[in-house]
Design a protein around this motif. Structure first.
Motif, mmCIF file in Angstrom:
data_model
loop_
_atom_site.group_PDB
_atom_site.id
_atom_site.type_symbol
_atom_site.label_atom_id
_atom_site.label_comp_id
_atom_site.label_asym_id
_atom_site.label_seq_id
_atom_site.Cartn_x
_atom_site.Cartn_y
_atom_site.Cartn_z
ATOM 1 N N GLU A 239 -12.755 10.488 -2.277
ATOM 2 C CA GLU A 239 -13.001 11.522 -1.141
ATOM 3 C C GLU A 239 -11.508 11.502 -0.602
ATOM 4 O OE1 GLU A 239 -15.215 13.874 -0.820
ATOM 5 O OE2 GLU A 239 -16.818 13.074 -1.729
ATOM 6 N N GLY A 240 -11.122 10.659 -0.151
ATOM 7 C CA GLY A 240 -9.474 10.363 0.439
ATOM 8 C C GLY A 240 -8.413 10.851 -0.662
ATOM 9 N N VAL A 241 -8.809 10.959 -1.757
ATOM 10 C CA VAL A 241 -7.792 11.280 -2.826
ATOM 11 C C VAL A 241 -7.800 12.883 -2.859
ATOM 12 C CG1 VAL A 241 -7.305 11.532 -5.188
ATOM 13 C CG2 VAL A 241 -7.955 9.237 -4.596
ATOM 14 N N LEU A 242 -8.681 13.247 -2.707
ATOM 15 C CA LEU A 242 -8.938 14.688 -2.791
ATOM 16 C C LEU A 242 -8.368 15.342 -1.456
ATOM 17 C CD1 LEU A 242 -12.707 15.508 -4.241
ATOM 18 C CD2 LEU A 242 -10.350 15.849 -5.216
ATOM 19 N N ARG A 243 -8.433 14.532 -0.293
ATOM 20 C CA ARG A 243 -7.906 15.008 1.018
ATOM 21 C C ARG A 243 -6.470 15.081 0.851
ATOM 22 N NH1 ARG A 243 -12.344 12.017 3.239
ATOM 23 N NH2 ARG A 243 -10.859 10.254 3.535
ATOM 24 N N ASP A 244 -5.828 13.798 0.262
ATOM 25 C CA ASP A 244 -4.373 13.507 0.226
ATOM 26 C C ASP A 244 -3.842 14.613 -0.582
ATOM 27 O OD1 ASP A 244 -4.572 11.261 1.779
ATOM 28 O OD2 ASP A 244 -4.610 9.951 0.221
ATOM 29 N N LEU A 245 -4.522 15.091 -1.762
ATOM 30 C CA LEU A 245 -4.154 15.953 -2.737
ATOM 31 C C LEU A 245 -3.911 17.247 -2.131
ATOM 32 C CD1 LEU A 245 -3.395 16.952 -5.661
ATOM 33 C CD2 LEU A 245 -5.925 17.355 -5.863
ATOM 34 N N ALA A 246 -4.892 17.765 -1.254
ATOM 35 C CA ALA A 246 -4.772 18.881 -0.406
ATOM 36 C C ALA A 246 -3.410 18.762 0.611
ATOM 37 C CB ALA A 246 -6.073 19.267 0.558
ATOM 38 N N GLU A 247 -2.970 17.870 1.009
ATOM 39 C CA GLU A 247 -1.955 17.569 1.884
ATOM 40 C C GLU A 247 -0.702 17.448 1.174
ATOM 41 O OE1 GLU A 247 -3.047 14.343 4.464
ATOM 42 O OE2 GLU A 247 -4.674 15.716 5.406
ATOM 43 N N GLY A 248 -0.758 17.240 -0.057
ATOM 44 C CA GLY A 248 0.431 17.238 -1.042
ATOM 45 C C GLY A 248 1.134 15.634 -0.856
ATOM 46 N N ALA A 249 -0.006 14.582 -0.708
ATOM 47 C CA ALA A 249 0.318 13.224 -0.701
ATOM 48 C C ALA A 249 -0.474 12.363 -1.655
ATOM 49 C CB ALA A 249 0.423 12.837 0.876
ATOM 50 N N LEU A 250 -0.530 12.923 -2.823
ATOM 51 C CA LEU A 250 -1.164 11.887 -3.603
ATOM 52 C C LEU A 250 -0.292 10.680 -4.232
ATOM 53 C CD1 LEU A 250 -3.879 12.126 -5.169
ATOM 54 C CD2 LEU A 250 -2.832 13.113 -7.044
ATOM 55 N N PRO A 251 -1.085 9.583 -4.013
ATOM 56 C CA PRO A 251 -0.318 8.288 -4.336
ATOM 57 C C PRO A 251 -0.078 8.285 -5.886
ATOM 58 C CG PRO A 251 -2.671 7.717 -3.768
ATOM 59 C CD PRO A 251 -2.305 9.252 -3.439
ATOM 60 N N GLY A 252 0.839 7.469 -6.588
ATOM 61 C CA GLY A 252 1.012 7.172 -7.773
ATOM 62 C C GLY A 252 0.544 5.821 -8.088
ATOM 63 N N ALA A 253 0.559 5.392 -9.701
ATOM 64 C CA ALA A 253 0.193 4.167 -9.960
ATOM 65 C C ALA A 253 0.900 4.009 -11.247
ATOM 66 C CB ALA A 253 -1.427 4.122 -10.213
ATOM 67 N N PRO A 254 1.978 2.973 -11.172
ATOM 68 C CA PRO A 254 2.786 2.903 -12.325
ATOM 69 C C PRO A 254 2.508 2.055 -13.178
ATOM 70 C CG PRO A 254 3.633 1.599 -10.662
ATOM 71 C CD PRO A 254 2.228 2.383 -10.037
ATOM 72 N N GLU A 255 1.046 1.417 -13.220
ATOM 73 C CA GLU A 255 0.905 0.444 -14.149
ATOM 74 C C GLU A 255 0.628 0.810 -15.304
ATOM 75 O OE1 GLU A 255 -0.233 0.720 -11.102
ATOM 76 O OE2 GLU A 255 0.145 -1.294 -10.034
ATOM 77 N N ARG A 256 0.565 0.260 -16.639
ATOM 78 C CA ARG A 256 0.578 0.928 -17.925
ATOM 79 C C ARG A 256 -0.833 0.539 -18.497
ATOM 80 N NH1 ARG A 256 6.607 -0.006 -20.553
ATOM 81 N NH2 ARG A 256 7.620 1.016 -18.930
ATOM 82 N N THR A 257 -1.489 -0.581 -18.043
ATOM 83 C CA THR A 257 -2.672 -0.979 -18.789
ATOM 84 C C THR A 257 -3.802 -1.484 -17.806
ATOM 85 O OG1 THR A 257 -1.878 -3.401 -18.784
ATOM 86 C CG2 THR A 257 -1.360 -2.121 -20.714
ATOM 87 N N GLY A 258 -5.164 -1.514 -18.117
ATOM 88 C CA GLY A 258 -5.995 -1.897 -17.363
ATOM 89 C C GLY A 258 -6.549 -0.867 -16.508
ATOM 90 N N PRO A 259 -7.541 -1.351 -15.559
ATOM 91 C CA PRO A 259 -8.380 -0.338 -14.586
ATOM 92 C C PRO A 259 -7.106 0.391 -13.943
ATOM 93 C CG PRO A 259 -9.300 -2.558 -14.544
ATOM 94 C CD PRO A 259 -7.910 -2.767 -15.280
ATOM 95 N N LEU A 260 -6.067 -0.149 -13.330
ATOM 96 C CA LEU A 260 -5.123 0.602 -12.549
ATOM 97 C C LEU A 260 -4.196 1.474 -13.292
ATOM 98 C CD1 LEU A 260 -3.402 -2.388 -10.445
ATOM 99 C CD2 LEU A 260 -5.092 -0.678 -9.897
ATOM 100 N N ALA A 261 -4.338 1.302 -14.633
ATOM 101 C CA ALA A 261 -3.576 2.231 -15.481
ATOM 102 C C ALA A 261 -4.565 3.646 -15.488
ATOM 103 C CB ALA A 261 -3.273 1.687 -16.771
ATOM 104 N N ALA A 262 -5.721 3.333 -15.992
ATOM 105 C CA ALA A 262 -6.629 4.227 -15.999
ATOM 106 C C ALA A 262 -6.806 5.247 -14.390
ATOM 107 C CB ALA A 262 -8.266 3.803 -16.374
ATOM 108 N N ARG A 263 -6.609 4.301 -13.415
ATOM 109 C CA ARG A 263 -6.666 5.232 -12.202
ATOM 110 C C ARG A 263 -5.634 5.943 -12.089
ATOM 111 N NH1 ARG A 263 -7.473 1.269 -7.386
ATOM 112 N NH2 ARG A 263 -9.652 1.156 -8.203
ATOM 113 N N GLY A 264 -4.300 5.393 -12.552
ATOM 114 C CA GLY A 264 -3.082 6.347 -12.642
ATOM 115 C C GLY A 264 -3.187 7.642 -13.423
ATOM 116 N N ARG A 265 -3.884 7.481 -14.559
ATOM 117 C CA ARG A 265 -4.180 8.772 -15.320
ATOM 118 C C ARG A 265 -5.036 9.637 -14.654
ATOM 119 N NH1 ARG A 265 -4.528 4.513 -19.449
ATOM 120 N NH2 ARG A 265 -6.887 4.537 -19.411
ATOM 121 N N VAL A 266 -6.230 9.297 -14.132
ATOM 122 C CA VAL A 266 -6.851 10.170 -13.184
ATOM 123 C C VAL A 266 -6.277 10.716 -12.262
ATOM 124 C CG1 VAL A 266 -9.086 10.401 -11.682
ATOM 125 C CG2 VAL A 266 -9.062 8.890 -13.571
#
Length: 332
Positions: A239-266
């Motif tokens: 839910e916080g991701v959607l709020r950050d997206l509306a404010e133009g402050a969506l965080p990134g995730a530079p990881e390439r593998t594993g759950p953090l990489a999947a979160r970065g793709r989302v």
């Protein structure tokens, strides 16, 4: 012996591998020998299933894969159980496959891949009776979720829901599908109602064509697959991701593998969709909220949610087409 191994399997291994007698095991468990004998025979008959047989052989051997000794094995099986609880979902496993694949199979349409499952996790699920295959002689065996598997899923999701709400004075009982609109049951909803994406894929438009084509359904399923890999527990605030997206402050995730990489793709997909489209895609595809609930949240008119969802899936498909990995070199 890992803690997740069922008691009957422990007794069977003690009798077969360690050579302990039925009476000795019965005295230790303080039960009648016939009870131990029934458990041994039940496990022995279940070894016709190759997954059960492989799990028992690995547990009896000195070298065991990480999947069978992982204390969080039940949590690792949760995404697979959620997928298998969906209509027409099966786990396809072949002898030469390193992993299992969960598919949605319907007559007259191509199978849709929902999830990839490690073979060791599939073996543990079969040993605990969470999945069952009616045709063990087939080249590709198709497993379906069982009653004990659904009960394990409900128990795990209920624990997640209680953890998300915080500690209470007393445990909250499972309240059933009549309360599926309760926002506090968002983690239980995948086992209570059908996903909006699955429901819309069966509808037809005025010309008799599917309301959602196969490519749009595949795009939504790909988003949810990354969401499942990223983790759906209370540790991450979507839910916080959607709020950050509306404010133009969506965080990134530079990881390439594993759950953090999947979160970065989302996060990358949601960022590409933008406010509004990202809301309906995340809520309908991943959180499996109903279209009526999404319409109320967003303040939209009735029956407009399915149109916005189709637009979001079209944009999501374009996103995946643009970010498709480059093909590797030819073999040979």
């Amino acid at each position: 012996m890992p803690a997740w191994v069922p008691e009957a399997a422990r007794i069977y291994l003690a009798h077969v591998e360690e050579g302990r007698s039925i009476r000795d095991l019965a005295r230790e468990a303080q039960v009648h020998p016939s009870t131990i004998l029934r458990q041994v025979r039940r496990i022995e008959s279940s070894r016709d299933d190759p997954l059960v047989d492989e799990a028992l052989r690995r547990l009896a051997g000195s070298s065991r894969p990480l999947a069978l000794t992982d204390p969080a094995l039940e949590r690792r099986a949760l995404p697979a159980l959620r997928r298998l609880a969906e209509p027409d979902a099966v786990l396809a496993v072949a002898r030469d496959m390193e992993n299992g694949v969960i598919l949605r199979e319907r007559p007259g349409s191509d199978p849709v891949r929902l999830h990839v499952l490690e073979r060791g996790v599939a073996e543990s699920m079969a040993l605990r009776g969470w999945i069952d295959c009616p045709d063990l002689g087939a080249r590709i065996r198709r497993y379906r979720i069982t009653g004990p598997g659904r009960e394990a899923l409900r128990r795990a999701l209920a624990e997640d829901a209680m953890a998300a709400r915080g500690l209470a004075e007393a445990p909250t009982p499972f309240r059933g599908p009549e309360n599926a609109s309760d926002p506090h049951l968002s983690h239980l909803r995948p086992t209570l109602v059908e996903s909006p994406l699955v429901a819309l894929s069966r509808r037809r438009d005025g010309e008799g064509q599917p309301f959602l084509c196969r490519e749009l359904v595949a795009a939504g399923e790909r988003l949810r697959e990354d969401y499942d890999i990223a983790g759906t527990g209370p540790a991450f605030d979507w839910e916080g991701v959607l709020r950050d997206l509306a404010e133009g402050a969506l965080p990134g995730a530079p990881e390439r593998t594993g759950p953090l990489a999947a979160r970065g793709r989302v996060l990358a997909a949601l960022n590409d969709l933008g406010p509004g489209l990202a809301d309906v895609a995340l809520r309908c595809c991943c959180l499996t909220e109903g279209l009526e609930l999404v319409e109320r949240r967003m303040g939209w008119s009735q029956r407009s949610g399915k149109i916005v969802l189709r637009i979001a899936l079209q944009r999501l498909r374009q996103h995946y087409d643009l970010h498709r990995p480059a093909p590797g070199p030819l073999i040979g």
